[in-house]
Design an enzyme around this catalytic site. Structure first.
Site, PDB file in Angstrom:
ATOM      1  N   GLN A 169      -6.468  -1.170   5.347  1.00 14.25           N
ATOM      2  CA  GLN A 169      -7.096  -1.796   6.513  1.00 14.25           C
ATOM      3  C   GLN A 169      -8.513  -2.277   6.213  1.00 14.25           C
ATOM      4  OE1 GLN A 169      -5.619  -2.465   9.391  1.00 14.25           O
ATOM      5  NE2 GLN A 169      -3.801  -1.182   9.285  1.00 14.25           N
TER       6      GLN A 169
ATOM      7  N   ALA B  72      -1.654  -6.922   0.949  1.00 19.70           N
ATOM      8  CA  ALA B  72      -2.041  -8.282   1.329  1.00 19.70           C
ATOM      9  C   ALA B  72      -1.792  -8.590   2.808  1.00 19.70           C
ATOM     10  CB  ALA B  72      -1.280  -9.294   0.471  1.00 19.70           C
TER      11      ALA B  72
ATOM     12  N   THR C 133       9.613  -7.353 -12.697  1.00 23.29           N
ATOM     13  CA  THR C 133       9.059  -8.698 -12.848  1.00 23.29           C
ATOM     14  C   THR C 133       8.003  -8.963 -11.781  1.00 23.29           C
ATOM     15  OG1 THR C 133      11.166  -9.442 -13.721  1.00 23.29           O
ATOM     16  CG2 THR C 133       9.665 -11.159 -12.911  1.00 23.29           C
TER      17      THR C 133
ATOM     18  N   CYS D 205       4.114   2.580  13.225  1.00 22.11           N
ATOM     19  CA  CYS D 205       5.090   3.399  12.519  1.00 22.11           C
ATOM     20  C   CYS D 205       5.602   4.546  13.364  1.00 22.11           C
ATOM     21  CB  CYS D 205       4.464   3.958  11.245  1.00 22.11           C
ATOM     22  SG  CYS D 205       3.522   2.721  10.383  1.00 22.11           S
TER      23      CYS D 205
ATOM     24  N   ALA E 120       0.819  -1.215   0.000  1.00 19.50           N
ATOM     25  CA  ALA E 120       0.000   0.000   0.000  1.00 19.50           C
ATOM     26  C   ALA E 120       0.852   1.264   0.000  1.00 19.50           C
ATOM     27  CB  ALA E 120      -0.946   0.001   1.199  1.00 19.50           C
TER      28      ALA E 120
HETATM   29  C1  LIG Z   1      -0.142  -0.829   6.658  1.00 14.62           C
HETATM   30  C2  LIG Z   1      -0.706   0.368   6.000  1.00 14.62           C
HETATM   31  C3  LIG Z   1      -0.061   0.969   4.918  1.00 14.62           C
HETATM   32  C4  LIG Z   1       1.261   0.469   4.393  1.00 14.62           C
HETATM   33  O1  LIG Z   1       1.076  -0.718   3.698  1.00 14.62           O
HETATM   34  P1  LIG Z   1       2.335  -1.587   3.208  1.00 14.62           P
HETATM   35  O2  LIG Z   1       1.710  -2.618   2.344  1.00 14.62           O
HETATM   36  O3  LIG Z   1       2.964  -2.138   4.445  1.00 14.62           O
HETATM   37  O4  LIG Z   1       3.226  -0.688   2.458  1.00 14.62           O
HETATM   38  C5  LIG Z   1      -0.661   2.054   4.328  1.00 14.62           C
HETATM   39  N1  LIG Z   1      -1.827   2.540   4.776  1.00 14.62           N
HETATM   40  C6  LIG Z   1      -2.471   1.997   5.808  1.00 14.62           C
HETATM   41  C7  LIG Z   1      -3.774   2.557   6.243  1.00 14.62           C
HETATM   42  C8  LIG Z   1      -1.935   0.900   6.456  1.00 14.62           C
HETATM   43  O5  LIG Z   1      -2.581   0.378   7.496  1.00 14.62           O
END
Ligand SMILES: *Cc1c(COP(=O)(O)O)cnc(C)c1O
Length: 386
Positions: free
Chosen positions: A182, A203, A243, A329, A74
């Site tokens: 989420q 995922a 890839t 984070c 994400a």
């Molecule tokens: C965990 C999270 C992300 C980051 O996702 P990744 O796949 O770890 O890069 C971004 N936005 C939200 C709301 C998240 O909970």
């Protein structure tokens, strides 16, 4: 070996479902081909697996398979969406609207764009964490190119009214992006009903592997233009070269497929655990729930506790339960959570806060154990400060 603490940090990541692992395994060894190899069977096998995964994901959010762009997660999807739109539409305007309670993976790309001369409005939220829709509408200007509002919050679990936000954006002809990290696999998402133009997915928050995600990019009924942020072999319609990671993509789709199939039962299960935890914890004095009571993903419980030191509380609990304060984070820095601060509780900075992220594999007896430990730890810390 000592017993490991109970895992209640599912907003940071989730354990992978065994069924996901099983689906992935053959794609590491036997079906290892490069899905871009068009001259032989190995490539075709990988390509067929990717195609099927793309279809599953498309069905999950009601789009078509060509609208799914695989990314590393994400964070990358948010970067591609926000910077990609800024770069493609800056001649139309340089104003972007987002929300103070977004994940850093939205806030930081916005801040970067600000340094390049874009203007960003960070909307506040109401005390329950929800966006004020009238305020959103008033903030849209002729030069606004993008509205980015997350689906479900990673700290307080609050679900934003995507359908209403989408209607406002469509009416004002502004693109609408949502970070659904989420939400995917936990609540229904429909890009048509919600008027979504871009959706970030991952995922590993839904029992899939880490390092794989996707960006939905609308191609029909007003096609969205996007500037690639990673150039190379031209995979994913040139929007994301590199890839494709076949095993992860297969696992991602399997995780979403399971999430959709179990959504109703799982929501019930999580609701029971969440309510049990809150019913027990709320017997304490000086404890309150952060975020809207009902409009939330069921696995989330974020509480603030008066009269205890936050680090002492985490330390006291760490052998029993793996939880975080604020978001994973920011829990390494000592600054208070920007999400709790945005809720505007004057006590937010003085209170200790705990984020419980309950998941598929947690049991009622684990929740009861955590509740009694938390109550005992809070009482003993409060006693010590008397
Ligand atoms: C965990 C999270 C992300 C980051 O996702 P990744 O796949 O770890 O890069 C971004 N936005 C939200 C709301 C998240 O909970």
């Amino acid at each position: 070996m000592s017993v490991r603490p109970i895992y209640l940090d599912c907003h940071a990541t989730t354990p992978m479902d065994q069924r996901v692992l099983e689906a992935m395994m053959p794609y590491f060894t036997e079906y290892f081909g490069n899905s871009s190899s068009i001259t032989h069977l190995y490539g075709w096998e990988a390509e067929a697996a990717v195609k099927k995964a793309r279809e599953i994901l498309a069905t999950a959010i009601h789009c078509s398979p060509e609208e799914i762009i695989f990314t590393s997660g994400a964070t990358e999807a948010n970067n591609l969406a926000i910077k990609g739109i800024a770069e493609a539409y800056f001649t139309k305007g340089r104003h972007i609207i987002t929300v103070q309670t977004e994940h850093r993976a939205v806030l930081d790309p916005c801040q970067y764009l600000q340094s390049l001369g874009f203007e960003i409005t960070y909307l506040p939220v109401q005390a329950d964490g929800l966006l004020d829709l009238e305020q959103l509408e008033k903030t849209i200007r002729p030069d606004t190119i993008l509205v980015s509002v997350m689906a479900a919050n990673n700290e307080i679990g609050v679900i934003q009214p995507l359908e209403k936000i989408g209607a406002i954006c469509r009416q004002h002809e502004v693109l609408f992006h949502t970070d659904a990290a989420q939400a995917i696999g936990k609540i229904p998402l429909d890009v048509e009903q919600m008027n979504l133009d871009l959706v970030s997915l991952t995922a590993h928050k839904v029992y899939g592997p880490k390092g794989i995600g996707a960006l939905y990019v609308r191609r029909r009924n007003k096609r969205v233009r996007l500037a690639a942020q990673i150039q190379g072999g031209g995979q994913e319609k040139g929007l994301r070269s590199g890839t494709l990671v076949t095993p992860s993509i297969v696992g991602f789709a399997k995780a979403i497929e399971i999430g959709l199939a179990q959504m109703l039962d799982e929501t019930k299960h999580l609701r029971l655990l969440q309510e049990t935890l809150w019913n027990k914890l709320s017997q304490l004095e000086g404890i309150y729930l952060n975020g809207h009571r009902e409009k939330r993903i069921q696995g989330n419980l974020n509480v603030s506790v008066a009269g205890v030191n936050g680090s002492a509380l985490l330390l006291g609990l760490q052998s029993v339960v793996a939880v975080s304060s604020g978001s994973a984070c920011s829990s390494t820095s000592n600054t208070p959570s920007h999400v709790l601060t945005a809720l505007g509780h004057p006590e937010a900075l003085a209170y200790a806060s705990l984020r419980f992220g309950i998941g598929r594999f947690n049991t009622l007896s684990e929740i009861e154990q955590v509740a009694s430990s938390a109550i005992a730890t809070i009482q003993s810390l409060r006693g010590a400060t008397l």
